[in-house]
Design a protein around this motif. Structure first.
Motif, PDB file in Angstrom:
ATOM      1  N   LEU A 277       6.738   3.778  -5.952  1.00  0.00           N
ATOM      2  CA  LEU A 277       5.304   3.665  -6.200  1.00  0.00           C
ATOM      3  C   LEU A 277       4.985   3.649  -7.680  1.00  0.00           C
ATOM      4  O   LEU A 277       5.722   4.193  -8.492  1.00  0.00           O
ATOM      5  CB  LEU A 277       4.559   4.844  -5.570  1.00  0.00           C
ATOM      6  N   ASP A 278       3.843   3.044  -7.993  1.00  0.00           N
ATOM      7  CA  ASP A 278       3.264   3.163  -9.328  1.00  0.00           C
ATOM      8  C   ASP A 278       2.100   4.150  -9.198  1.00  0.00           C
ATOM      9  O   ASP A 278       1.681   4.474  -8.082  1.00  0.00           O
ATOM     10  CB  ASP A 278       2.808   1.792  -9.852  1.00  0.00           C
ATOM     11  N   PRO A 279       1.586   4.645 -10.312  1.00  0.00           N
ATOM     12  CA  PRO A 279       0.523   5.663 -10.227  1.00  0.00           C
ATOM     13  C   PRO A 279      -0.717   5.218  -9.452  1.00  0.00           C
ATOM     14  O   PRO A 279      -1.293   6.003  -8.710  1.00  0.00           O
ATOM     15  CB  PRO A 279       0.188   5.947 -11.693  1.00  0.00           C
ATOM     16  N   ALA A 280      -1.139   3.963  -9.615  1.00  0.00           N
ATOM     17  CA  ALA A 280      -2.352   3.490  -8.933  1.00  0.00           C
ATOM     18  C   ALA A 280      -2.172   3.491  -7.416  1.00  0.00           C
ATOM     19  O   ALA A 280      -3.063   3.928  -6.672  1.00  0.00           O
ATOM     20  CB  ALA A 280      -2.726   2.098  -9.424  1.00  0.00           C
ATOM     21  N   THR A 281      -1.025   3.016  -6.942  1.00  0.00           N
ATOM     22  CA  THR A 281      -0.773   2.981  -5.502  1.00  0.00           C
ATOM     23  C   THR A 281      -0.629   4.389  -4.948  1.00  0.00           C
ATOM     24  O   THR A 281      -1.141   4.694  -3.862  1.00  0.00           O
ATOM     25  CB  THR A 281       0.478   2.134  -5.185  1.00  0.00           C
TER      26      THR A 281
END
Length: 148
Positions: free
Chosen positions: A44-48
């Motif tokens: 994951l990335d922070p936004a997701t």
């Protein structure tokens, strides 16, 4: 009648709805077509992570890890085994704390590997330290609000 659950696509970030009794049938994202409950661990990335942890009704267990961490690397295959075993019940994801240090600071991560279980817009439970697949599954089942 089954209840409709919100599930964020971990590929494109779109929020989907799926009937609770059809989660094991492999629902797909209405936007990008990716499988929503496929038994795979997603990076994951922070936004997701932010969107899924605040939106999803389905249990989402996130492994906070780093490439230099020996216990993290040892637990990775066990985490994948647990993800496959719980396909259709819970979703598994990882976030690299070295790539995204602000995320681990915001989540108040003190040591890695650290598992955080999110469901229905909030953190439900957390567990620090490497664990075998069976213990990860037991942790998710014991702490989740919808599965047994």
């Amino acid at each position: 009648m089954s209840q409709s659950l919100k599930i964020t696509c971990l590929e494109c970030g779109a929020v989907n709805r799926a009937p609770s009794d059809k989660l094991g049938a492999g629902p797909k994202c209405g936007t990008c077509g990716a499988r929503l409950m496929d038994g795979k661990v997603r990076e994951l990335d922070p936004a997701t992570l932010q969107k899924a942890s605040k939106t999803d009704d389905v249990p989402l267990i996130v492994d906070y890890w780093a490439p230099w961490c020996g216990p993290c690397r040892m637990m990775a295959p066990e985490f994948q085994k647990a993800a496959q075993s719980m396909s259709g019940v819970a979703r598994f994801a990882k976030i690299n704390t070295e790539d995204f240090p602000k995320v681990s600071m915001k989540a108040n991560i003190r040591g890695i590997p650290a598992l955080i279980l999110y469901q229905k817009g909030r953190e439900v439970a957390r567990q620090a330290g490497a664990m075998p697949a069976k213990s990860i599954e037991d942790f998710v089942r014991a702490k989740s609000q919808t599965i047994s």
